[in-house]
Design an enzyme around this catalytic site. Sequence first.
Site, mmCIF file in Angstrom:
data_model
loop_
_atom_site.group_PDB
_atom_site.id
_atom_site.type_symbol
_atom_site.label_atom_id
_atom_site.label_comp_id
_atom_site.label_asym_id
_atom_site.label_seq_id
_atom_site.Cartn_x
_atom_site.Cartn_y
_atom_site.Cartn_z
ATOM 1 N N ASN A 104 0.802 -1.249 -0.132
ATOM 2 C CA ASN A 104 0.200 -0.031 0.180
ATOM 3 C C ASN A 104 0.817 1.202 0.304
ATOM 4 O O ASN A 104 0.534 2.064 -0.741
ATOM 5 C CB ASN A 104 -0.807 -0.007 1.207
ATOM 6 C CG ASN A 104 -2.302 -1.059 1.071
ATOM 7 O OD1 ASN A 104 -2.898 -0.402 0.093
ATOM 8 N ND2 ASN A 104 -2.263 -1.961 1.266
ATOM 9 N N HIS B 242 -8.287 -0.913 6.163
ATOM 10 C CA HIS B 242 -8.441 -2.196 6.878
ATOM 11 C C HIS B 242 -9.108 -3.382 5.699
ATOM 12 O O HIS B 242 -10.011 -2.748 5.042
ATOM 13 C CB HIS B 242 -9.572 -1.974 7.855
ATOM 14 C CG HIS B 242 -9.978 -3.387 8.594
ATOM 15 N ND1 HIS B 242 -9.054 -3.994 9.513
ATOM 16 C CD2 HIS B 242 -11.076 -4.095 8.618
ATOM 17 C CE1 HIS B 242 -9.679 -4.817 10.057
ATOM 18 N NE2 HIS B 242 -10.778 -5.128 9.541
HETATM 19 C C1 GRF Z 1 -3.199 -4.618 3.964
HETATM 20 O O1 GRF Z 1 -4.225 -5.847 3.815
HETATM 21 C C2 GRF Z 1 -3.769 -3.758 5.056
HETATM 22 O O2 GRF Z 1 -5.351 -3.742 4.740
HETATM 23 C C3 GRF Z 1 -3.735 -4.246 6.220
HETATM 24 O O3 GRF Z 1 -2.519 -4.743 6.259
HETATM 25 C C4 GRF Z 1 -2.004 -5.111 5.025
HETATM 26 C C5 GRF Z 1 -0.666 -4.440 4.594
HETATM 27 O O4 GRF Z 1 -0.365 -4.780 3.478
HETATM 28 N N1 GRF Z 1 -4.071 -3.149 7.236
HETATM 29 P P1 GRF Z 1 1.017 -3.934 2.774
HETATM 30 O O5 GRF Z 1 1.903 -3.987 3.820
HETATM 31 O O6 GRF Z 1 0.379 -2.669 2.323
HETATM 32 O O7 GRF Z 1 1.369 -4.814 1.636
#
Ligand code: GRF
Length: 192
Positions: A20, A113
């Site tokens: 993300n 989330h």
């Molecule tokens: C994602 O699934 C987010 O929704 C949750 O943690 C995960 C993070 O993934 N809070 P990344 O580290 O961004 O790949």
Amino acid sequence: MMAHKLLSDVVVLISGSGSNLQSIIDNADNIGIKIQSVVSNKADAFGLERAKKAGIATQFIDHTQFATREAFDQALIQHINTLNPKLVILAGFMRILSADFINAFAGKILNIHPALLPKFKGLNTHQRAIDAHEEFAGATVHFVTNELDSGAIILQKSVAIESNDTAKSLAAKVLEQEHILYPIAIKKVLQK
Ligand code: GRF
């Protein structure tokens, strides 16, 4: 002369892969942000590499070095206060934040989330959605308050659960949507 767009300063908190974070980095210009610092509580979080590659300052704050959650959060607060960002963006940050932290940046903390809140707060969301025979899973970007995964919802995106989906396949589909959703949600908050 080129007009310079005014960018909003943000800090991103991570604990892991940072996919993300990568999407936020890739869309930073369009969102209108400058990422001042990427903070991780895990030394080996791959997101730290992503930040370095993009030329963004990184900070490792090791929660195991603090006697209490509050002491760790004070260190986080101090670091973030030196930067005075407009938003504090949680992107896979796997620590629950204390009331002191949330009050220090009230109304400025966002989280993503992997569920359609208010359903499936907490962990293991995809398996729980499958077990509950839900038709849809999804992701939610919301403001962070003192109650876990319960702050005002900014945006959501749903994903159909197919009969052959596993927690793993569903997580991958939802994550793909998270990468689209988070930049849009951040931009939406900043435009208010
Ligand atoms: C994602 O699934 C987010 O929704 C949750 O943690 C995960 C993070 O993934 N809070 P990344 O580290 O961004 O790949």
